[in-house]
Design an enzyme around this catalytic site. Structure first.
Site, PDB file in Angstrom:
ATOM      1  N   ASN A  25       9.091  10.125  67.794  1.00  0.00           N
ATOM      2  CA  ASN A  25      10.399   9.856  68.409  1.00  0.00           C
ATOM      3  C   ASN A  25      10.677   8.367  68.599  1.00  0.00           C
ATOM      4  OD1 ASN A  25       8.413   9.802  70.405  1.00  0.00           O
ATOM      5  ND2 ASN A  25       9.765  10.578  72.002  1.00  0.00           N
TER       6      ASN A  25
ATOM      7  N   GLU B 157      -0.160   9.119  77.466  1.00  0.00           N
ATOM      8  CA  GLU B 157       1.232   9.241  77.910  1.00  0.00           C
ATOM      9  C   GLU B 157       1.742  10.546  77.324  1.00  0.00           C
ATOM     10  OE1 GLU B 157       5.003   9.495  77.495  1.00  0.00           O
ATOM     11  OE2 GLU B 157       4.955   7.594  76.398  1.00  0.00           O
TER      12      GLU B 157
ATOM     13  N   CYS C  93      10.487  11.386  75.957  1.00  0.00           N
ATOM     14  CA  CYS C  93       9.637  11.964  76.995  1.00  0.00           C
ATOM     15  C   CYS C  93      10.167  11.691  78.391  1.00  0.00           C
ATOM     16  CB  CYS C  93       8.208  11.460  76.852  1.00  0.00           C
ATOM     17  SG  CYS C  93       8.083   9.661  76.819  1.00  0.00           S
TER      18      CYS C  93
ATOM     19  N   GLU D  16       1.062   1.568  80.484  1.00  0.00           N
ATOM     20  CA  GLU D  16       1.358   0.682  79.356  1.00  0.00           C
ATOM     21  C   GLU D  16       2.411  -0.320  79.784  1.00  0.00           C
ATOM     22  OE1 GLU D  16       0.447   3.049  75.325  1.00  0.00           O
ATOM     23  OE2 GLU D  16       2.252   3.767  76.327  1.00  0.00           O
TER      24      GLU D  16
END
Length: 489
Positions: free
Chosen positions: A162, A260, A294, A468
């Site tokens: 994505n 993640e 997400c 991150e």
């Protein structure tokens, strides 16, 4: 319609081979896999498929390269990363064209992703020079104590389709800045962005073996990476199910994992919210990349007193979205990535309607056919529906009604996931209470856009571990060493 295939070839960015130890090559098994344009269903190119032997070669090369790369002075590593940043920015249009071609998102979104991803290179180019240790006050006049932060060694990144450019740069930049080497395993649907970014890293002066990319079977490549004790950190963005598998497979070698994973983000609109701001925030969060993010709002919770007014304004905004080929400058939403993604969206809508929800906008494949799905607004959503507990990953906005702040918080937290959450309010007391109460790693208050390379990103609960971006993002690639020196006095 944009940059042509020939221009990309001439620019040396349209690569179709894996990159191992500084060499572009076909996979040792000779296999190739097509990359398909989701807007047309046509094959763009076929790309080399890496075998387990190729992955082991990449680990060998990364192990050798680590010995020298980890000793390169931080300012020099910083300069190489800065050259990589400059090249990515210089080639934004070509990279965006490749991204839209293989992933489908509108070109404007693709360009924004390239520049967002480049921001991580720039950020961590600077952080390379700031990996400070500390001097600890001594407990003995005859000794000195200090700490250093050292690169972990060989690392790996497994990235999603994505955001095929940004997720690579969010992982590779801190790894290289810290002095680590990295092997990238891109999503099979979108390997071309990975190849192009690695080609630019090579031009920037990243030494052979420091950054490799192997495309192929996730289970096969992942199995090799998790089993090899030379790979010390694996960073993964993707589903919670795969994250659990990687964690289990990595137990034998006690790897450090940065995960993640999935999300089920609530977006809460309280009675005291500014409706225009709330609608804009909901649009930004829900329909970016056709809802295939997400952190997109998966559940929109609206308080009784503002519910009808918000829904009316939201419906008007949804109706203005234009679906089509992402290379058309008028298009604001591209196709879904695959037939499987389309079927999941349809099943969630069917379940919701079957349990009492009403479709106000969309709800069907557009006249373009394929995986072009109309932006959809559902009202009357309830917690009994699948869409309340599962991540839809598509352009569907279900609206749930609530009465009290306590009910909203309970609904928002009624999920195993905890990546992002959003809410809209002008009450400072409520803003403080709700921001503290939401069980998520990232909170957006009066905004639907929260990503920035200087801020820490990551989830809680089943949405992952680690962070991150920001000064904390490089921690995933370093280990702290404590040094105690006796005999000073």
């Amino acid at each position: 319609m944009g940059i042509t295939r020939q221009q990309l070839i001439e620019g040396d960015l349209l690569r179709t081979q894996i990159h191992v130890g500084g060499q572009w090559r076909d996979g040792s098994g000779g296999q190739r896999r097509p990359v398909t344009d989701p807007a047309t269903g046509e094959e763009i190119v076929s790309v080399a498929v890496a075998t387990a032997d190729d992955v082991r070669d990449a680990i060998d090369a990364a192990s050798v390269a680590f010995a020298s790369w980890s000793k390169v002075p931080a300012p020099q590593r910083s300069k190489i990363l800065r050259r990589w940043y400059d090249l990515v920015v210089e080639h934004t249009d070509e990279l965006a064209e490749i991204l839209t071609w293989e992933q489908g998102k509108p070109l404007a979104e693709a360009r924004a992703e390239i520049l967002y991803g480049a921001g991580f290179i720039e950020w961590f180019a600077e952080e390379a020079k700031r990996l400070y240790g500390e001097v600890i006050p001594t407990n003995n006049p005859n000794r000195r104590m200090l700490t250093t932060r050292n690169p972990v060694g060989v690392t790996a990144a497994i990235t999603p389709w994505n955001f095929p450019a940004a997720m690579i740069l969010r992982k590779a930049s801190p790894a290289l800045a810290a002095g680590c080497t990295m092997i990238i395993k891109p999503a099979s649907e979108t390997p071309l962005s990975a190849f192009a970014l690695v080609a630019l890293a090579e031009k920037a002066g990243v030494p052979a073996g420091v950054l490799s990319v192997v495309n192929g079977s996730g289970s096969e490549i992942g199995g090799v990476l998790t089993a090899d004790d030379r790979v010390r950190t694996i960073s993964f963005t993707g589903s919670t199910e795969v994250g659990r598998t990687l964690m289990a497979q990595s137990a034998g070698t006690l790897k450090h994992l940065a995960l993640e994973l999935g999300g089920n983000a609530p977006l809460i609109v309280f009675d005291d919210a500014d409706i225009e701001t709330a609608v804009k925030g909901a649009m930004d969060s829900k329909f970016r990349n056709a809802g295939q993010t997400c952190v997109c709002a998966n559940r929109i919770l609206v308080q009784d007193g503002i519910h009808d007014e918000f829904v009316a304004a939201f419906s008007k905004a949804v109706a203005k979205l234009r679906v089509g080929d992402g290379r058309d400058p008028e298009v604001t939403q591209g196709p879904l990535i695959s037939q499987g993604a389309l079927e999941k969206v349809q099943s969630h809508i069917a379940d919701a309607v079957g349990k009492g929800a009403t479709v106000l906008n969309g709800g069907e494949v557009t006249e373009l056919g394929g995986t072009f799905f109309s932006p959809t607004l559902l009202v009357g959503a309830t917690r009994e529906m699948v869409i309340a507990t599962e991540e839809t990953f598509g352009p569907v906005a279900p609206v749930f009604r609530f009465s009290t702040e306590e009910e909203a918080i309970e609904l928002a937290n009624a999920t195993e996931f905890g990546l992002a959450g959003y809410f809209f309010s002008r009450d400072i007391g409520r803003i403080t209470r709700v921001a503290e109460a939401l069980e998520v790693g990232v909170v957006g208050v009066n905004t639907g856009l929260i990503s920035y390379e200087g801020a820490p990103f990551g989830g809680v609960k089943q949405s992952g571990i680690g962070r991150e971006g920001s000064l904390h993002g490089i921690d995933e690639y370093t280990e702290m060493k404590y040094i105690c020196i006796e005999g000073v006095a």
